[in-house]
Design a protein around this motif. Sequence first.
Motif, short mmCIF file in Angstrom:
data_model
loop_
_atom_site.label_atom_id
_atom_site.label_comp_id
_atom_site.label_asym_id
_atom_site.label_seq_id
_atom_site.Cartn_x
_atom_site.Cartn_y
_atom_site.Cartn_z
N GLY A 176 0.78 -1.24 0.00
CA GLY A 176 0.00 0.00 0.00
C GLY A 176 0.81 1.28 0.00
O GLY A 176 2.03 1.29 0.16
N THR A 177 0.08 2.40 -0.19
CA THR A 177 0.71 3.72 -0.25
C THR A 177 0.13 4.69 0.77
O THR A 177 0.32 5.89 0.67
CB THR A 177 0.56 4.31 -1.67
OG1 THR A 177 -0.84 4.37 -2.01
CG2 THR A 177 1.30 3.49 -2.69
N ALA A 178 -0.61 4.18 1.75
CA ALA A 178 -1.04 5.04 2.85
C ALA A 178 0.20 5.61 3.52
O ALA A 178 1.29 5.03 3.44
CB ALA A 178 -1.87 4.25 3.86
N THR A 179 0.06 6.74 4.20
CA THR A 179 1.21 7.36 4.85
C THR A 179 1.12 7.18 6.36
O THR A 179 0.04 7.14 6.95
CB THR A 179 1.30 8.85 4.52
OG1 THR A 179 0.09 9.51 4.95
CG2 THR A 179 1.47 9.06 3.02
N TYR A 180 2.28 7.10 6.99
CA TYR A 180 2.39 7.01 8.44
C TYR A 180 3.35 8.09 8.92
O TYR A 180 4.46 8.21 8.39
CB TYR A 180 2.94 5.64 8.85
CG TYR A 180 2.03 4.47 8.53
CD1 TYR A 180 1.13 3.99 9.47
CD2 TYR A 180 2.08 3.85 7.28
CE1 TYR A 180 0.29 2.91 9.18
CE2 TYR A 180 1.26 2.78 6.98
CZ TYR A 180 0.37 2.31 7.94
OH TYR A 180 -0.45 1.24 7.62
N GLN A 181 2.90 8.89 9.86
CA GLN A 181 3.74 9.94 10.40
C GLN A 181 3.48 10.09 11.89
O GLN A 181 2.54 9.50 12.43
CB GLN A 181 3.47 11.27 9.68
CG GLN A 181 2.04 11.74 9.76
CD GLN A 181 1.79 12.97 8.91
OE1 GLN A 181 2.66 13.44 8.19
NE2 GLN A 181 0.59 13.52 9.00
N ILE A 182 4.32 10.90 12.55
CA ILE A 182 4.22 11.09 13.99
C ILE A 182 3.60 12.45 14.27
O ILE A 182 4.05 13.47 13.73
CB ILE A 182 5.60 11.02 14.67
CG1 ILE A 182 6.38 9.79 14.19
CG2 ILE A 182 5.45 11.02 16.18
CD1 ILE A 182 5.70 8.49 14.42
N GLU A 183 2.57 12.46 15.10
CA GLU A 183 1.95 13.71 15.54
C GLU A 183 1.62 13.60 17.03
O GLU A 183 0.90 12.70 17.44
CB GLU A 183 0.66 14.01 14.77
CG GLU A 183 0.86 14.37 13.31
CD GLU A 183 -0.44 14.71 12.62
OE1 GLU A 183 -1.48 14.81 13.32
OE2 GLU A 183 -0.45 14.84 11.38
N ASP A 184 2.16 14.51 17.82
CA ASP A 184 1.85 14.56 19.26
C ASP A 184 2.03 13.20 19.95
O ASP A 184 1.19 12.76 20.75
CB ASP A 184 0.41 15.06 19.48
CG ASP A 184 0.20 16.46 18.94
OD1 ASP A 184 1.14 17.28 19.02
OD2 ASP A 184 -0.89 16.73 18.41
N GLY A 185 3.12 12.53 19.61
CA GLY A 185 3.43 11.26 20.26
C GLY A 185 2.60 10.08 19.80
O GLY A 185 2.60 9.04 20.46
N ALA A 186 1.88 10.22 18.69
CA ALA A 186 1.07 9.13 18.15
C ALA A 186 1.48 8.83 16.72
O ALA A 186 1.98 9.70 15.99
CB ALA A 186 -0.42 9.50 18.20
N ILE A 187 1.27 7.59 16.31
CA ILE A 187 1.43 7.20 14.91
C ILE A 187 0.12 7.49 14.20
O ILE A 187 -0.93 6.99 14.61
CB ILE A 187 1.79 5.71 14.77
CG1 ILE A 187 3.12 5.40 15.46
CG2 ILE A 187 1.84 5.31 13.30
CD1 ILE A 187 3.46 3.92 15.48
N VAL A 188 0.18 8.28 13.14
CA VAL A 188 -1.02 8.65 12.39
C VAL A 188 -0.95 8.01 11.01
O VAL A 188 -0.04 8.30 10.23
CB VAL A 188 -1.16 10.17 12.26
CG1 VAL A 188 -2.45 10.52 11.51
CG2 VAL A 188 -1.14 10.83 13.64
N GLY A 189 -1.89 7.12 10.72
CA GLY A 189 -1.98 6.52 9.40
C GLY A 189 -3.08 7.20 8.61
O GLY A 189 -4.20 7.36 9.10
#
Length: 213
Positions: free
Chosen positions: A43-56
């Motif tokens: 897949g090509t969904a993105t994962y990044q860090i925001e406020d100490g959480a993993i955001v998919g």
Amino acid sequence: MIRPLASLCFVLATILSISAAETTDFVDLFNGKNLEGWTQRNGTATYQIEDGAIVGTTAEGSPNSFLCTDKLYGDFEMTFEVMLDPGLNSGVQIRSQCKDDQPTGRVNGPQVEISYDKMAGYIYGEAAGGWMTPDADRVPNDHVKNGQWNTYRIVAKGDRIQTWINGAQVSDLKHPERFQSHPKGFIGLQVHGIRKGTGPYEVRWRHLKIREL
């Protein structure tokens, strides 16, 4: 009198040391800062860090995406918090693998369902035969709260997988067949594929902790 007292002190110290071990031997799967120890598969969904959480975040037209631990786990207890946008289905892979053991191979294995369709907490075989929890045992529940952080607990030991959501037990499944094919594997955070013209949607994970059993 001295020996019984000494024995009692020894027993109490042993009990306290065991209790301490049970509460301190969890380790963080996610350091809260970056994705060290994780690799995206499919897949090509993105994962990044925001406020100490993993955001998919979903990507239109993408198949299912998975952010997977580099380390493999067999028997374990795991806890995490998750928040899901309405309209998105998600899950956490356990003991999972890639087809033909190739980095780009299809992710497959048991998945603990994360959703608002009242099937949350039951076990699905991602690219591995569909629902592992029998139809008769998938009783609809409303343990996942919309717009809130929800706490999951998973215990996988041998062919038994147990799940809880916000303190309520959802599943107690024994599945010898899947344990035989998937006794050990990675943990994977799923961002489900979406139809064109929908989204984007987000799913967030935080406080991911695990201890091996």
